[in-house]
Design an enzyme around this catalytic site. Structure first.
Site, short mmCIF file in Angstrom:
data_model
loop_
_atom_site.label_atom_id
_atom_site.label_comp_id
_atom_site.label_asym_id
_atom_site.label_seq_id
_atom_site.Cartn_x
_atom_site.Cartn_y
_atom_site.Cartn_z
N ARG A 78 -24.06 94.58 50.99
CA ARG A 78 -22.96 94.44 51.91
C ARG A 78 -22.11 95.69 51.90
O ARG A 78 -21.95 96.34 50.89
CB ARG A 78 -22.10 93.24 51.52
CG ARG A 78 -22.81 91.90 51.76
CD ARG A 78 -22.30 90.79 50.89
NE ARG A 78 -20.86 90.83 50.74
CZ ARG A 78 -20.00 90.26 51.57
NH1 ARG A 78 -20.42 89.62 52.64
NH2 ARG A 78 -18.72 90.32 51.32
N SER A 147 -24.94 95.97 40.77
CA SER A 147 -25.05 94.89 39.78
C SER A 147 -26.35 94.91 38.98
O SER A 147 -27.16 93.98 39.03
CB SER A 147 -24.86 93.56 40.47
OG SER A 147 -23.61 93.59 41.14
N ASP A 200 -20.87 93.47 39.82
CA ASP A 200 -20.26 92.33 40.53
C ASP A 200 -19.30 91.51 39.66
O ASP A 200 -18.31 90.98 40.16
CB ASP A 200 -21.33 91.44 41.17
CG ASP A 200 -22.44 91.05 40.20
OD1 ASP A 200 -22.37 91.43 39.01
OD2 ASP A 200 -23.37 90.35 40.63
MG MG Z 1 -23.79 89.45 44.58
#
Ligand code: MG
Ligand code: ADP
Length: 463
Positions: A78, A147, A200
């Protein structure tokens, strides 16, 4: 008939091996606490890496300006931008875009992956419009949520330790991921500075703290699982740098790699691990997280088909395909409330090509989903209880009525209701009624994206 009895025997054995009585959960939590201490004491001292994040200040709410964030850590990534209003104004405006990562890029080269990401980011930047105000003459700044386990070198640089969750790009291991991203951005003329590199859990912690100053830890339950929390700097023996002014340091536990002899593991877990991209690693993650729960169920069903002719005389061929049964589908079956378990029937037919299933069979499959999800949920609760123990927040301290908030995020937590409900009730069970009142679990919706932007703001070159 013998067929039923054999299938039922397999199911009962799985149930027994996946059992998580409260005494076992306490042992798991204690083991987690012990490993936390060991990981903080020395580099390589534990399966828990307890990575130092270089985040020693969490957002206060005063952050101001336009910031970008990029969140890479699963199948999608994202990009987002936020306009922060400063004191008492919070997030004035935000926009995001989600791009799925073509599977071949997950196992290709580092350059291909980062070129793809930089290009998507550039496209997004080009759509910046009304309501977003870059400061005149200043470079745009980005918080990068990455992450995977990273050995952090500073707040804005770090080298990849290893891939997890189905990624495997060999030439990226050991590289500074910010350097790689920056190279790709420069190649296409995107003028942007990475101000913060976080994962994250840390983003979620920062995003949670922005809204609620009582947030002490963050847990991700998504494709993978991980946790981060705020540690007292002088409780980190392996930290030889200057003590931060705040006296605190955020630790990225990488708890997905936790393992303990107390974990209830089955032969199905062992086989899954051996055949995985990262055998011997991420054992906690492999019994808890969204990437694996459906696959565990598939493996048991496959055994029931082979050894008990559960689906008839032949083993349905699709049932032999690893990862064909995804956790969202498992979750849909588990939540089926129709009297004839229509959803279960539909999933078996659509995904596995198995038709004409009886109600009795469907009920057994729902029970199997329940066994696998319950184990994962209860072990997640034990992990959180372990963190609270490490922080000394598992007891009432004399004269203190401090609240501790745990920020949670991730698709598994968000969408698998039976999982999250079980996790929360198990945590209450572990804490006891009185302490449970002071521990709050808060869903931090997309904290990881906003959190990275907030950390970019607090680590801006212009403050
Ligand atoms: Mg995630
Ligand atoms: P990521 O962890 O990849 O960054 P998310 O936090 O969005 O992304 O989590 C996505 C994961 O959540 C999926 O891989 C899946 O395992 C799990 N998930 C998504 N939707 C559901 C659902 N309806 N039921 C159960 N699990 C789900």
């Amino acid at each position: 008939s013998g067929r039923w009895a054999r299938a039922m025997a397999i199911l009962r054995e799985v149930e027994e091996k996946c059992g998580t009585p409260i005494s076992k959960l306490r042992q798991v939590a204690d083991a987690m606490t012990v490993e936390m201490h060991a990981g903080l004491a020395s580099e390589g001292g534990s399966k828990l890496k307890m990575l130092i994040s270089y985040v020693d200040n969490l957002p206060t709410g005063d952050e101001k300006g336009l910031f970008y964030a990029l969140d890479l850590g699963g199948t999608n990534f994202r990009v987002l931008r936020v306009q922060l209003g400063g004191k008492d104004k919070s997030v004035v405006n935000q926009e995001f875009d989600e791009v799925s990562i073509p599977p071949h890029l997950m196992t290709g080269t580092s350059e291909e992956l980062f070129d793809f990401i930089a290009t998507a980011l550039a496209k997004f930047v080009a759509t910046e419009g009304e309501g977003f105000h870059p400061a005149p003459g200043r470079q745009r700044e980005l918080g990068f949520t990455f992450s995977f386990p990273v050995r952090q070198l500073s707040i804005s640089s770090g080298t990849l330790i290893k891939w997890t969750k189905g990624f495997n790009i060999e030439d990226a291991v050991g590289q500074d991921v910010v350097g790689e991203l920056t190279k790709s951005m420069e190649k296409i003329g995107l003028d942007m500075r990475v101000a913060a590199l976080v994962n994250d859990t840390i983003g979620t912690l920062a995003g949670g703290r922005y809204h609620n100053q009582d947030v002490a830890a963050a847990v991700i339950l998504g494709t993978g699982t991980n946790a981060a929390y705020v540690e007292r700097a002088h409780a980190i023996p392996k930290w030889h740098g200057l003590l931060p002014k705040s006296g605190e340091m955020v630790i990225n536990m990488e708890w997905g790699n936790f393992r303990s002899s107390h974990l209830p593991l089955t032969e199905y877990d062992q086989a899954l691990d051996v055949e995985s991209l990262n055998p011997g690693e991420q054992i906690f993650e492999k019994v808890i997280s969204g990437m694996y729960l459906g696959e565990i169920v598939r493996r048991v069903l496959s055994r029931m088909a082979e050894e008990a002719d559960f689906f008839g005389d032949t083993v349905p061929p699709k049932l032999q395909i690893p990862f064909i049964l995804r956790t969202p589908d498992m979750s849909a079956m588990h939540h089926d409330t129709s009297p004839d378990l229509r959803v279960v029937g539909g999933k078996l037919k659509d995904i596995l090509g198995i038709s004409n299933t009886s109600l009795k069979m469907r009920k057994m499959i729902v029970e199997l989903c329940d066994i696998v999800a319950t184990r994962g949920a209860r072990l997640s609760a034990a992990g959180i209880f372990g963190i609270l123990k490490k922080l000394g927040r598992d007891m009432v301290r004399y004269g203190e009525k401090q609240k501790s908030v745990i920020a949670l995020d991730g698709g598994l937590y968000e969408h698998y209701t039976k999982f999250s409900t079980c996790m929360e009730s198990t945590l209450k069970e572990l804490l006891g009624e009185e302490i449970a009142e002071s521990i709050v679990i808060e869903h931090s919706n997309d904290g990881s994206g906003i959190g990275a932007a907030l950390l970019a703001a607090s680590h801006s070159q212009y403050v």
